[in-house]
Design a protein around this motif. Structure first.
Motif, PDB file in Angstrom:
ATOM      1  N   LEU A   1      22.701  20.625  -4.759  1.00 23.58           N
ATOM      2  CA  LEU A   1      23.526  21.503  -3.935  1.00 23.58           C
ATOM      3  C   LEU A   1      23.171  21.380  -2.454  1.00 23.58           C
ATOM      4  CD1 LEU A   1      25.631  23.759  -3.849  1.00 23.58           C
ATOM      5  CD2 LEU A   1      23.806  25.383  -4.409  1.00 23.58           C
ATOM      6  N   TYR A   2      21.890  21.520  -2.143  1.00 26.76           N
ATOM      7  CA  TYR A   2      21.483  21.567  -0.741  1.00 26.76           C
ATOM      8  C   TYR A   2      21.685  20.229  -0.025  1.00 26.76           C
ATOM      9  CZ  TYR A   2      19.107  25.968  -1.952  1.00 26.76           C
ATOM     10  OH  TYR A   2      18.822  27.238  -2.379  1.00 26.76           O
ATOM     11  N   THR A   3      21.406  19.130  -0.712  1.00 29.53           N
ATOM     12  CA  THR A   3      21.580  17.845  -0.037  1.00 29.53           C
ATOM     13  C   THR A   3      23.057  17.558   0.223  1.00 29.53           C
ATOM     14  OG1 THR A   3      21.528  16.663  -2.167  1.00 29.53           O
ATOM     15  CG2 THR A   3      19.450  16.852  -0.966  1.00 29.53           C
ATOM     16  N   THR A   4      23.910  17.953  -0.705  1.00 30.11           N
ATOM     17  CA  THR A   4      25.348  17.761  -0.498  1.00 30.11           C
ATOM     18  C   THR A   4      25.848  18.603   0.669  1.00 30.11           C
ATOM     19  OG1 THR A   4      25.641  17.288  -2.855  1.00 30.11           O
ATOM     20  CG2 THR A   4      27.605  17.864  -1.606  1.00 30.11           C
ATOM     21  N   ILE A   5      25.322  19.805   0.795  1.00 34.93           N
ATOM     22  CA  ILE A   5      25.718  20.661   1.912  1.00 34.93           C
ATOM     23  C   ILE A   5      25.254  20.077   3.241  1.00 34.93           C
ATOM     24  CG2 ILE A   5      25.291  22.935   2.956  1.00 34.93           C
ATOM     25  CD1 ILE A   5      25.387  24.024   0.043  1.00 34.93           C
ATOM     26  N   ASP A   6      24.159  19.363   3.241  1.00 39.14           N
ATOM     27  CA  ASP A   6      23.731  18.648   4.451  1.00 39.14           C
ATOM     28  C   ASP A   6      24.837  17.695   4.897  1.00 39.14           C
ATOM     29  OD1 ASP A   6      22.221  17.629   6.533  1.00 39.14           O
ATOM     30  OD2 ASP A   6      20.780  16.590   5.263  1.00 39.14           O
ATOM     31  N   ALA A   7      25.374  16.933   3.960  1.00 40.18           N
ATOM     32  CA  ALA A   7      26.460  16.007   4.292  1.00 40.18           C
ATOM     33  C   ALA A   7      27.684  16.762   4.814  1.00 40.18           C
ATOM     34  CB  ALA A   7      26.825  15.171   3.065  1.00 40.18           C
TER      35      ALA A   7
ATOM     36  N   LEU B   1      11.407  26.128   3.974  1.00 38.51           N
ATOM     37  CA  LEU B   1      12.850  26.329   3.870  1.00 38.51           C
ATOM     38  C   LEU B   1      13.560  24.993   3.698  1.00 38.51           C
ATOM     39  CD1 LEU B   1      15.329  28.263   4.139  1.00 38.51           C
ATOM     40  CD2 LEU B   1      15.285  27.743   6.591  1.00 38.51           C
ATOM     41  N   ALA B   2      14.377  24.880   2.672  1.00 43.25           N
ATOM     42  CA  ALA B   2      15.147  23.653   2.462  1.00 43.25           C
ATOM     43  C   ALA B   2      16.156  23.483   3.593  1.00 43.25           C
ATOM     44  CB  ALA B   2      15.860  23.705   1.117  1.00 43.25           C
ATOM     45  N   HIS B   3      16.201  22.276   4.150  1.00 45.65           N
ATOM     46  CA  HIS B   3      17.091  21.987   5.275  1.00 45.65           C
ATOM     47  C   HIS B   3      18.548  22.311   4.935  1.00 45.65           C
ATOM     48  CE1 HIS B   3      18.788  19.923   8.723  1.00 45.65           C
ATOM     49  NE2 HIS B   3      19.349  18.994   7.973  1.00 45.65           N
ATOM     50  N   GLY B   4      18.981  21.905   3.764  1.00 45.54           N
ATOM     51  CA  GLY B   4      20.369  22.140   3.369  1.00 45.54           C
ATOM     52  C   GLY B   4      20.692  23.609   3.220  1.00 45.54           C
ATOM     53  N   LEU B   5      19.725  24.387   2.752  1.00 47.58           N
ATOM     54  CA  LEU B   5      19.935  25.826   2.640  1.00 47.58           C
ATOM     55  C   LEU B   5      20.066  26.452   4.024  1.00 47.58           C
ATOM     56  CD1 LEU B   5      20.104  28.522   1.165  1.00 47.58           C
ATOM     57  CD2 LEU B   5      17.603  28.524   1.013  1.00 47.58           C
ATOM     58  N   GLY B   6      19.201  26.043   4.943  1.00 45.24           N
ATOM     59  CA  GLY B   6      19.299  26.548   6.306  1.00 45.24           C
ATOM     60  C   GLY B   6      20.651  26.258   6.918  1.00 45.24           C
TER      61      GLY B   6
ATOM     62  N   ILE C   1       0.868  -1.172   0.000  1.00 46.95           N
ATOM     63  CA  ILE C   1       0.000   0.000   0.000  1.00 46.95           C
ATOM     64  C   ILE C   1       0.904   1.221   0.000  1.00 46.95           C
ATOM     65  CG2 ILE C   1      -0.227   0.193   2.522  1.00 46.95           C
ATOM     66  CD1 ILE C   1      -3.246   0.851   1.934  1.00 46.95           C
ATOM     67  N   LEU C   2       0.490   2.256  -0.697  1.00 45.56           N
ATOM     68  CA  LEU C   2       1.350   3.412  -0.940  1.00 45.56           C
ATOM     69  C   LEU C   2       0.861   4.633  -0.173  1.00 45.56           C
ATOM     70  CD1 LEU C   2       3.667   4.709  -2.682  1.00 45.56           C
ATOM     71  CD2 LEU C   2       1.888   5.253  -4.365  1.00 45.56           C
ATOM     72  N   TYR C   3       1.802   5.266   0.545  1.00 46.72           N
ATOM     73  CA  TYR C   3       1.556   6.590   1.122  1.00 46.72           C
ATOM     74  C   TYR C   3       2.548   7.548   0.477  1.00 46.72           C
ATOM     75  CZ  TYR C   3       0.954  10.473   4.341  1.00 46.72           C
ATOM     76  OH  TYR C   3       0.677  11.703   4.865  1.00 46.72           O
ATOM     77  N   ASP C   4       2.041   8.474  -0.341  1.00 45.17           N
ATOM     78  CA  ASP C   4       2.937   9.345  -1.113  1.00 45.17           C
ATOM     79  C   ASP C   4       2.665  10.821  -0.857  1.00 45.17           C
ATOM     80  OD1 ASP C   4       0.525   9.595  -2.404  1.00 45.17           O
ATOM     81  OD2 ASP C   4       1.309   9.232  -4.424  1.00 45.17           O
ATOM     82  N   LYS C   5       2.404  11.162   0.405  1.00 43.98           N
ATOM     83  CA  LYS C   5       2.071  12.542   0.750  1.00 43.98           C
ATOM     84  C   LYS C   5       3.140  13.222   1.607  1.00 43.98           C
ATOM     85  CE  LYS C   5      -2.888  11.442   0.726  1.00 43.98           C
ATOM     86  NZ  LYS C   5      -4.125  11.422   1.549  1.00 43.98           N
ATOM     87  N   VAL C   6       4.316  12.641   1.707  1.00 44.10           N
ATOM     88  CA  VAL C   6       5.360  13.229   2.539  1.00 44.10           C
ATOM     89  C   VAL C   6       5.883  14.513   1.880  1.00 44.10           C
ATOM     90  CG1 VAL C   6       7.619  12.890   3.603  1.00 44.10           C
ATOM     91  CG2 VAL C   6       6.016  10.974   3.438  1.00 44.10           C
ATOM     92  N   THR C   7       6.044  15.540   2.682  1.00 44.47           N
ATOM     93  CA  THR C   7       6.560  16.818   2.199  1.00 44.47           C
ATOM     94  C   THR C   7       7.965  17.053   2.752  1.00 44.47           C
ATOM     95  OG1 THR C   7       5.647  17.987   4.109  1.00 44.47           O
ATOM     96  CG2 THR C   7       4.250  17.817   2.157  1.00 44.47           C
ATOM     97  N   PRO C   8       8.707  18.009   2.199  1.00 45.06           N
ATOM     98  CA  PRO C   8       9.938  18.416   2.881  1.00 45.06           C
ATOM     99  C   PRO C   8       9.608  18.867   4.299  1.00 45.06           C
ATOM    100  CG  PRO C   8       9.836  19.346   0.671  1.00 45.06           C
ATOM    101  CD  PRO C   8       8.502  18.729   0.926  1.00 45.06           C
ATOM    102  N   ASN C   9      10.488  18.596   5.241  1.00 46.72           N
ATOM    103  CA  ASN C   9      10.211  18.863   6.648  1.00 46.72           C
ATOM    104  C   ASN C   9       8.893  18.201   7.060  1.00 46.72           C
ATOM    105  OD1 ASN C   9      12.519  20.651   7.072  1.00 46.72           O
ATOM    106  ND2 ASN C   9      11.408  22.117   5.796  1.00 46.72           N
TER     107      ASN C   9
ATOM    108  N   HIS D   1      17.075  23.519  12.850  1.00 43.53           N
ATOM    109  CA  HIS D   1      15.736  22.966  13.051  1.00 43.53           C
ATOM    110  C   HIS D   1      14.701  24.040  13.386  1.00 43.53           C
ATOM    111  CE1 HIS D   1      16.791  18.428  13.513  1.00 43.53           C
ATOM    112  NE2 HIS D   1      17.422  18.996  12.511  1.00 43.53           N
ATOM    113  N   PRO D   2      14.997  25.017  14.231  1.00 43.37           N
ATOM    114  CA  PRO D   2      14.022  26.098  14.426  1.00 43.37           C
ATOM    115  C   PRO D   2      13.746  26.905  13.165  1.00 43.37           C
ATOM    116  CG  PRO D   2      15.531  26.013  16.282  1.00 43.37           C
ATOM    117  CD  PRO D   2      16.081  25.080  15.240  1.00 43.37           C
ATOM    118  N   LEU D   3      14.753  27.076  12.312  1.00 42.85           N
ATOM    119  CA  LEU D   3      14.532  27.823  11.070  1.00 42.85           C
ATOM    120  C   LEU D   3      13.458  27.157  10.217  1.00 42.85           C
ATOM    121  CD1 LEU D   3      18.194  28.643   9.897  1.00 42.85           C
ATOM    122  CD2 LEU D   3      16.628  30.151  11.147  1.00 42.85           C
ATOM    123  N   SER D   4      13.596  25.860   9.966  1.00 40.82           N
ATOM    124  CA  SER D   4      12.641  25.184   9.093  1.00 40.82           C
ATOM    125  C   SER D   4      11.373  24.771   9.821  1.00 40.82           C
ATOM    126  CB  SER D   4      13.296  23.979   8.398  1.00 40.82           C
ATOM    127  OG  SER D   4      13.987  23.157   9.299  1.00 40.82           O
TER     128      SER D   4
END
Length: 402
Positions: A202-208, A289-294, A75-83, A280-283
């Motif tokens: 860009l943003y995901t790499t900056i997370d790393a 707000l993209a986590h990696g940008l924050g 069964i599929l749940y496909d409603k996840v959003t960023p944050n 975490h408070p920013l997003s």
């Protein structure tokens, strides 16, 4: 460089707590995973994802092919959003419970996989909610088996025990870390990354990059977390420009994905501190707000604060990005400015004022950083004392370019 001698088409097992199938065409390991589940009687699963990634990457066609081959209902749940929010976790959990799910698949980046981890816990605990989980109203010791199919090269969540979700009405974005949510299997296939847009690349790499900056400098740091940090920065400095200029470059995607995975293992061993605790408070306040940008907007100011106490480490770790450092406390301004310049050169030209924050937000953000459940643990292992004035200064110094 030795990377040229590595066959990126050789799918190998990256063994940590999770068995991670890593390499080009690793998605075909879904055959082995489906067979494993089928032989153990796990014939009903819930798949947790966002509305786009599972399809656009091509993962879904292969996943469902092997589900069908081995008689696994889904069964599929496909409603996840960023944050992702605790409401999404509760909604997916109800779907999984009503279906009788025996395992949980997460397909996507950090948001879907973290949501899948949370759902896997709640499927084992009748009557518990996502808010109760993230506010630490109970301590879970078990979860349904988790399979993580990763589609970004940033979070490392596919190989670690962490998850994050937002409680919007309280403007909380807590994290949790439990051994029971290490994925049983993970898939890291760079072919699933070629559709990543420029900004997400860009943003995901900056997370790393932030993961290892923190993991190498916490009070819990160790030789392993520092070793992985050094390699992560070297790989990012080499291959991020290549991936940005040529999104279809599988070799660049491979090494960025490897950097992300080992960065996840690094902070699984060394933990995190200021940058994530303050992002975490920013997003939470601005969920779009993209986590990696924050993280990128905070990183230079964080490094400036902590450098005098860990100069020898950060000088060595950041050598590929800010060369010539000697590991002396007086270089704090130099490394912070060097990192900010590198981020701007990569394309991150925003600071906090550019995304809607100002001096008037500093007090509230500081309070959230100090009161959001779980963030106190991160702050407690920072290399310098996480006093209110230090936190406020980091936010303030991140409002504009240095």
């Amino acid at each position: 460089m030795f990377e040229k001698k590595v066959n990126i088409y050789n799918v190998f097992e990256l063994r940590c707590k999770t068995t991670c199938y890593f390499g080009v065409d690793a998605i075909e390991k879904m055959k082995d995973i489906s067979e494993y589940l089928s032989k153990r009687g796990m014939k009903k699963v819930i798949v947790v994802t966002d509305p786009v990634a599972y399809k656009v990457t091509g993962a879904w066609d292969i996943v469902t092919k092997y589900f069908n081959e081995y008689g696994i209902e889904y069964i599929l749940y496909d409603k996840v959003t960023p944050n992702p929010t605790v409401e999404q976790i509760d909604e997916a959990t109800k779907l999984g419970k009503d279906f009788g799910a025996q395992a949980v698949f997460g397909i996507g980046g950090g948001s879907p996989i973290d949501t899948a981890k949370s759902v896997a816990i709640l499927l084992e605990y009748e009557g518990k909610t996502g808010a109760e989980l993230y506010e630490a109203k109970f301590v879970p010791e078990r979860a349904k088996p988790i399979i993580a199919i990763n589609t970004t090269h940033g979070t490392g969540t596919e190989v670690d025990r962490f998850a994050v979700a937002s409680i919007l009405e309280k403007e909380y974005k807590p994290a949790l870390a439990y051994d029971c949510i290490y994925p049983l299997f993970a898939i890291d296939d760079p072919k699933l990354m070629v559709t990543l847009p420029y900004k997400q690349t860009l943003y995901t790499t900056i997370d790393a990059l932030n993961h290892i900056t923190e993991a190498s400098t916490t009070l819990a740091r160790n030789p392993y977390s520092i070793l992985l940090a050094k390699e992560t920065v070297r790989l990012i400095a080499t291959y991020l420009p290549q991936a940005l200029s040529n999104p279809n470059d599988l070799n660049a995607r491979y090494w960025l994905l490897y950097a992300s995975a080992i960065a996840g293992i690094s902070f699984d061993n060394g933990l995190l501190h200021f940058t994530h605790a303050l992002e975490h408070p920013l997003s939470a306040v601005k969920p779009d707000l993209a986590h990696g940008l924050g993280l990128a907007m905070l990183l230079p100011a964080v490094v400036k604060e902590i450098y005098p106490s860990v100069a020898e480490i950060l000088a060595e770790v950041f050598e590929p990005i800010v060369p010539g450092l000697e590991g002396k406390a007086g270089e704090a301004e130099k490394i912070a400015k060097g990192i900010e310049d590198w981020l701007f050169n990569m394309g991150v030209t925003e600071k906090l004022e550019d995304v809607g924050f100002n001096e008037g937000h500093v007090e509230k953000l500081t309070e959230l950083a100090m009161t959001t459940p779980s963030l106190g643990l991160l702050l407690s292992v920072a290399p310098i004392k996480a006093e209110k004035e230090v936190i406020a200064r980091i936010y303030r110094n991140s409002l504009k370019r240095m």
